[in-house]
Motif scaffolding. Structure first.
Motif, PDB file in Angstrom:
ATOM      1  N   UNK A  99     -30.428  40.279-105.696  1.00 39.31           N
ATOM      2  CA  UNK A  99     -29.558  41.441-105.521  1.00 39.31           C
ATOM      3  C   UNK A  99     -28.076  41.024-105.584  1.00 39.31           C
ATOM      4  N   UNK A 155     -30.197  32.783 -95.510  1.00 37.68           N
ATOM      5  CA  UNK A 155     -29.196  33.844 -95.700  1.00 37.68           C
ATOM      6  C   UNK A 155     -29.847  35.228 -95.698  1.00 37.68           C
ATOM      7  N   UNK A 156     -31.044  35.297 -96.276  1.00 39.04           N
ATOM      8  CA  UNK A 156     -31.746  36.584 -96.349  1.00 39.04           C
ATOM      9  C   UNK A 156     -32.098  37.083 -94.941  1.00 39.04           C
ATOM     10  N   UNK A 216     -22.962  35.418 -96.463  1.00 38.23           N
ATOM     11  CA  UNK A 216     -24.263  35.454 -95.767  1.00 38.23           C
ATOM     12  C   UNK A 216     -24.372  34.356 -94.724  1.00 38.23           C
ATOM     13  N   UNK A 217     -23.598  33.306 -94.896  1.00 38.30           N
ATOM     14  CA  UNK A 217     -23.677  32.188 -93.938  1.00 38.30           C
ATOM     15  C   UNK A 217     -23.071  32.557 -92.596  1.00 38.30           C
ATOM     16  N   UNK A 250     -41.470  42.157 -98.522  1.00 39.35           N
ATOM     17  CA  UNK A 250     -40.865  41.290 -97.502  1.00 39.35           C
ATOM     18  C   UNK A 250     -41.089  41.857 -96.094  1.00 39.35           C
ATOM     19  N   UNK A 263     -34.675  34.230-103.799  1.00 46.05           N
ATOM     20  CA  UNK A 263     -35.474  35.347-103.307  1.00 46.05           C
ATOM     21  C   UNK A 263     -34.844  36.686-103.696  1.00 46.05           C
ATOM     22  N   UNK A 264     -35.436  37.781-103.195  1.00 48.16           N
ATOM     23  CA  UNK A 264     -34.977  39.116-103.614  1.00 48.16           C
ATOM     24  C   UNK A 264     -33.533  39.405-103.217  1.00 48.16           C
ATOM     25  N   UNK A 265     -33.091  38.848-102.090  1.00 46.10           N
ATOM     26  CA  UNK A 265     -31.713  39.075-101.650  1.00 46.10           C
ATOM     27  C   UNK A 265     -30.720  38.373-102.588  1.00 46.10           C
ATOM     28  N   UNK A 288     -27.134  43.982 -93.123  1.00 38.76           N
ATOM     29  CA  UNK A 288     -26.428  43.992 -94.412  1.00 38.76           C
ATOM     30  C   UNK A 288     -27.400  44.210 -95.566  1.00 38.76           C
ATOM     31  N   UNK A 289     -28.675  43.974 -95.276  1.00 40.46           N
ATOM     32  CA  UNK A 289     -29.668  44.083 -96.342  1.00 40.46           C
ATOM     33  C   UNK A 289     -30.952  44.714 -95.822  1.00 40.46           C
ATOM     34  N   UNK A 290     -31.456  45.688 -96.575  1.00 43.25           N
ATOM     35  CA  UNK A 290     -32.743  46.312 -96.244  1.00 43.25           C
ATOM     36  C   UNK A 290     -33.803  45.656 -97.124  1.00 43.25           C
ATOM     37  N   UNK A 291     -34.766  44.967 -96.506  1.00 42.20           N
ATOM     38  CA  UNK A 291     -35.737  44.225 -97.318  1.00 42.20           C
ATOM     39  C   UNK A 291     -36.708  45.132 -98.071  1.00 42.20           C
ATOM     40  N   UNK A 292     -37.352  44.553 -99.084  1.00 40.21           N
ATOM     41  CA  UNK A 292     -38.346  45.303 -99.862  1.00 40.21           C
ATOM     42  C   UNK A 292     -39.604  45.500 -99.027  1.00 40.21           C
ATOM     43  N   UNK A 350     -30.646  36.214 -92.152  1.00 43.29           N
ATOM     44  CA  UNK A 350     -29.369  36.532 -91.496  1.00 43.29           C
ATOM     45  C   UNK A 350     -28.851  37.909 -91.938  1.00 43.29           C
ATOM     46  N   UNK A 351     -28.959  38.197 -93.215  1.00 40.22           N
ATOM     47  CA  UNK A 351     -28.470  39.476 -93.728  1.00 40.22           C
ATOM     48  C   UNK A 351     -29.316  40.650 -93.237  1.00 40.22           C
TER      49      UNK A 351
END
Lengths: 149, 66
Positions: free
Chosen positions: A83, B28-29, A147-148, B44, A78-80, B37-41, B31-32
């Motif tokens: 990245x 993981x996405x 990430x886990x 998403x 996916x997108x993450x 830790x992550x700004x989604x698009x 969770x992030x």
């Protein structure tokens, strides 16, 4: 063929190249190739009857295996993940450039200390590519593991 | 950017894995995103908004530093 057609064709192909990745099952193939190459290279160290063409071939086989692992998708890409992958490539590129600048001087210094007359600043494509691929794979793995948690 | 993803997920009684499967991303996405830790698009974010039945700006909001 009009200029617009050429532009569209170019754009389509560029998109295809930008998104090119192997399916996730190829990751195991790449790991297998790399392991086989490393084991054979280590085995050859202990034998004297090694043909001259085998060593470079095995090194290329190792590089190819690592490249296959590097461009294989995750189960869910996916997108993450994309990245994280691009971050790892950026780190590999930057550290690769630093490595190319620094490593010859380190080699020269070490060789000068050990055998003062034959010191050289040689560096092979194999050293650079293995370093960059290792950094990319390690960084990607570490970022993914983070990430886990 | 902060978000209420964890709260919204708890309201619907969804695990990270279940939510990830619903919108076609990895665990993981999710969770992030939850741990900032992550700004989604935008895509998403809109998918998440559809799952929770709330507008995007009810789930995501800007902080002072943004």
């Amino acid at each position: 063929m009009t200029l617009k057609d050429i532009y569209e064709w170019d754009k389509r192909n560029l998109e295809r190249i930008k998104k090119f990745q192997l399916a996730s099952r190829y990751k195991k193939v790449g790991i297998g190739m790399s392991c086989a190459a490393v084991i054979t290279l280590i085995t050859l160290k202990f034998t004297n009857s090694e043909p001259s063409w085998l060593h470079p071939l095995l090194k290329n086989f190792l590089l190819l295996g690592m490249l296959v692992v590097s461009i294989s998708k995750e189960e869910i890409e996916d997108e993450y993940i994309v990245m994280l992958r691009s971050q790892s490539y950026r780190m590999a590129f930057l550290l690769g450039v630093v490595y190319v600048f620094v490593q010859p001087y380190v080699t020269y210094g070490v060789e000068l200390l050990l055998k003062s007359e034959e010191a050289s600043m040689d560096m092979t494509y194999f050293q650079v590519l293995v370093f960059m691929l290792l950094i990319q794979l390690l960084f990607f793995h570490v970022l993914l593991k983070k990430c886990h948690t | 950017m902060k978000n209420t993803l964890k709260v919204e997920r708890a309201i619907l009684d969804l695990t990270q894995d279940e939510l990830a499967q619903k919108i076609g991303v990895s665990r993981q996405t999710i969770n992030s995103i939850e741990t900032n830790r992550y700004v989604p698009s935008t895509v998403l974010s809109l998918k998440l908004s559809a799952v929770f039945g709330k507008p995007v700006n009810a789930i995501f909001s800007l902080e002072e530093k943004d």
